[in-house]
Scaffold this motif. Structure first.
Motif, PDB file in Angstrom:
ATOM      1  N   ASP A 117       3.197   4.271 -13.792  1.00 30.96           N
ATOM      2  CA  ASP A 117       3.864   4.709 -15.015  1.00 30.96           C
ATOM      3  C   ASP A 117       3.730   6.225 -15.126  1.00 30.96           C
ATOM      4  OD1 ASP A 117       4.951   3.884 -17.849  1.00 30.96           O
ATOM      5  OD2 ASP A 117       3.388   5.378 -18.188  1.00 30.96           O
ATOM      6  N   ARG A 118       4.823   6.902 -15.487  1.00 35.80           N
ATOM      7  CA  ARG A 118       4.819   8.366 -15.543  1.00 35.80           C
ATOM      8  C   ARG A 118       4.715   8.847 -16.996  1.00 35.80           C
ATOM      9  NH1 ARG A 118       9.728  10.297 -11.724  1.00 35.80           N
ATOM     10  NH2 ARG A 118       8.592  12.295 -11.857  1.00 35.80           N
ATOM     11  N   ASP A 119       3.691   8.338 -17.681  1.00 35.42           N
ATOM     12  CA  ASP A 119       3.458   8.705 -19.087  1.00 35.42           C
ATOM     13  C   ASP A 119       4.702   8.445 -19.932  1.00 35.42           C
ATOM     14  OD1 ASP A 119       0.810   9.553 -18.603  1.00 35.42           O
ATOM     15  OD2 ASP A 119       1.544  11.489 -17.874  1.00 35.42           O
ATOM     16  N   SER A 120       5.305   7.286 -19.728  1.00 31.37           N
ATOM     17  CA  SER A 120       6.508   6.931 -20.469  1.00 31.37           C
ATOM     18  C   SER A 120       6.183   6.662 -21.937  1.00 31.37           C
ATOM     19  CB  SER A 120       7.154   5.685 -19.854  1.00 31.37           C
ATOM     20  OG  SER A 120       6.295   4.568 -19.988  1.00 31.37           O
TER      21      SER A 120
ATOM     22  N   LYS B 140      -0.897   1.432 -16.022  1.00 36.18           N
ATOM     23  CA  LYS B 140      -0.714   2.845 -15.676  1.00 36.18           C
ATOM     24  C   LYS B 140      -0.414   2.975 -14.182  1.00 36.18           C
ATOM     25  CE  LYS B 140      -1.043   5.971 -17.882  1.00 36.18           C
ATOM     26  NZ  LYS B 140       0.035   6.681 -18.645  1.00 36.18           N
ATOM     27  N   GLU B 141      -1.126   2.174 -13.390  1.00 37.02           N
ATOM     28  CA  GLU B 141      -0.915   2.150 -11.941  1.00 37.02           C
ATOM     29  C   GLU B 141      -1.435   0.817 -11.427  1.00 37.02           C
ATOM     30  OE1 GLU B 141      -2.427   4.541  -7.939  1.00 37.02           O
ATOM     31  OE2 GLU B 141      -2.127   5.632  -9.826  1.00 37.02           O
TER      32      GLU B 141
ATOM     33  N   ASN C 175      17.368   9.843 -10.988  1.00 39.61           N
ATOM     34  CA  ASN C 175      16.442   8.816 -10.521  1.00 39.61           C
ATOM     35  C   ASN C 175      17.106   7.942  -9.464  1.00 39.61           C
ATOM     36  OD1 ASN C 175      13.823   8.800 -12.212  1.00 39.61           O
ATOM     37  ND2 ASN C 175      15.416   9.044 -13.766  1.00 39.61           N
TER      38      ASN C 175
ATOM     39  N   THR D 269       8.857   6.949  -1.730  1.00 43.46           N
ATOM     40  CA  THR D 269       8.830   6.992  -3.189  1.00 43.46           C
ATOM     41  C   THR D 269      10.194   6.618  -3.739  1.00 43.46           C
ATOM     42  OG1 THR D 269       7.164   8.757  -3.161  1.00 43.46           O
ATOM     43  CG2 THR D 269       8.375   8.438  -5.219  1.00 43.46           C
TER      44      THR D 269
ATOM     45  N   ARG E 141      11.963  10.087 -17.101  1.00 42.59           N
ATOM     46  CA  ARG E 141      11.161   9.893 -15.896  1.00 42.59           C
ATOM     47  C   ARG E 141      10.137   8.814 -16.238  1.00 42.59           C
ATOM     48  NH1 ARG E 141      14.719  12.875 -15.108  1.00 42.59           N
ATOM     49  NH2 ARG E 141      14.780  14.968 -14.221  1.00 42.59           N
TER      50      ARG E 141
ATOM     51  N   THR F 269      12.041   6.480  -7.638  1.00 39.40           N
ATOM     52  CA  THR F 269      11.850   6.826  -9.046  1.00 39.40           C
ATOM     53  C   THR F 269      12.743   5.970  -9.944  1.00 39.40           C
ATOM     54  OG1 THR F 269      13.513   8.586  -8.928  1.00 39.40           O
ATOM     55  CG2 THR F 269      11.220   9.187  -8.472  1.00 39.40           C
TER      56      THR F 269
ATOM     57  N   ALA G   9       8.977   5.724 -14.455  1.00 38.02           N
ATOM     58  CA  ALA G   9       8.005   5.147 -13.522  1.00 38.02           C
ATOM     59  C   ALA G   9       8.422   5.469 -12.096  1.00 38.02           C
ATOM     60  CB  ALA G   9       7.905   3.633 -13.721  1.00 38.02           C
ATOM     61  N   MET G  10       7.512   5.162 -11.159  1.00 41.06           N
ATOM     62  CA  MET G  10       7.852   5.325  -9.747  1.00 41.06           C
ATOM     63  C   MET G  10       7.147   4.243  -8.941  1.00 41.06           C
ATOM     64  SD  MET G  10       5.600   8.482  -8.209  1.00 41.06           S
ATOM     65  CE  MET G  10       6.394   9.708  -9.223  1.00 41.06           C
TER      66      MET G  10
END
Length: 235
Positions: A58-61, A73-74, A31, A22, A43, A24, A45-46
């Motif tokens: 995407d981490r709900d940016s 989103k992914e 990060n 992973t 935070r 980040t 994306a990853m």
């Protein structure tokens, strides 16, 4: 092996080999890839390993994550995909490029504790405008306290000195060919004094690399300048 190359205004800032499961990405300092801009979420994306490849999440940016101009989103990554996070572009590549000279995460004005600045991204043109967005510095020449010439710091390097090819000419018989160099790293400008440059910031002699702040008064061989940021965007 896969790499992420990080670009800002078409300049390669850094590159990262994807060796861990992973990685980040965000504005916060913890990060793996730090993108220091209020338009980037703390935070954001990853990238996660998936089989022999990778998937971007995407981490709900606040302002979204885009692959090849499409908000996601992914999504599984393919080599040469262009990821856009605010005005940064990250290219997913199968090999590394020559090492960048700038190091990631050296900006002197961390913003991870501030709220993310939300912008409207409605189409591809808005994304392209973000790629061109720059926070440009400028040196304003001061003549007995009056502001005269303005020098916009558009390039990565700006030299001050007696040399004919200096970006800002500093005259005088004893002035060195290069008295000082200003280098843009991410969204910050670093002043690097050279030998016999007689560089001062806010009246204090400077002998080592220093990060410039808006309102700084700079003296180079007796010539005075005010450092500020422009209010517009780059072309």
């Amino acid at each position: 092996m896969a790499y992420l190359r990080v670009y800002l205004n078409n300049a390669l800032l850094d590159q990262f080999e994807l060796t861990d499961d992973t990685l980040t990405i965000g504005r916060a300092r913890d990060n793996d890839i730090v993108l220091d801009n209020p338009g980037v979420s703390s935070r954001h994306a990853m990238v996660k390993a998936k089989g022999v490849g990778h998937v971007l999440i995407d981490r709900d940016s606040t302002n979204g994550t885009f692959i090849n101009n499409k908000r996601i989103k992914e999504q599984e990554l393919a080599f040469r995909d262009e990821i856009q996070i605010y005005n940064f572009v990250l290219k997913y590549m199968p090999r590394a490029r020559l090492a960048a000279t700038e190091e990631q995460g050296k900006s002197s004005t961390p913003t991870e504790h501030a709220a993310t600045v939300e912008i409207a991204i409605s189409d591809v043109n808005a994304l392209k405008k973000l790629r061109r967005r720059k926070k440009l510095g400028q040196l304003i020449h001061l003549d007995q306290g009056r502001q005269t010439d303005r020098h916009i710091l558009r390039d990565i390097h700006c030299s001050l000195g007696r040399a004919r090819d200096a970006d800002i000419r500093i005259g005088g018989w004893f002035a060195p060919k290069t008295a000082a160099v200003i280098v843009r790293q991410h969204n910050a400008y670093h002043l690097i004094p050279q030998k016999r440059g007689k560089v001062k910031i806010n009246g204090l002699p400077v002998t080592a690399e220093s990060v410039l702040k808006p309102g700084d008064h700079i003296s180079v061989r007796g010539k005075d300048y005010l450092f500020q940021y422009t209010s517009g965007h780059g072309n």
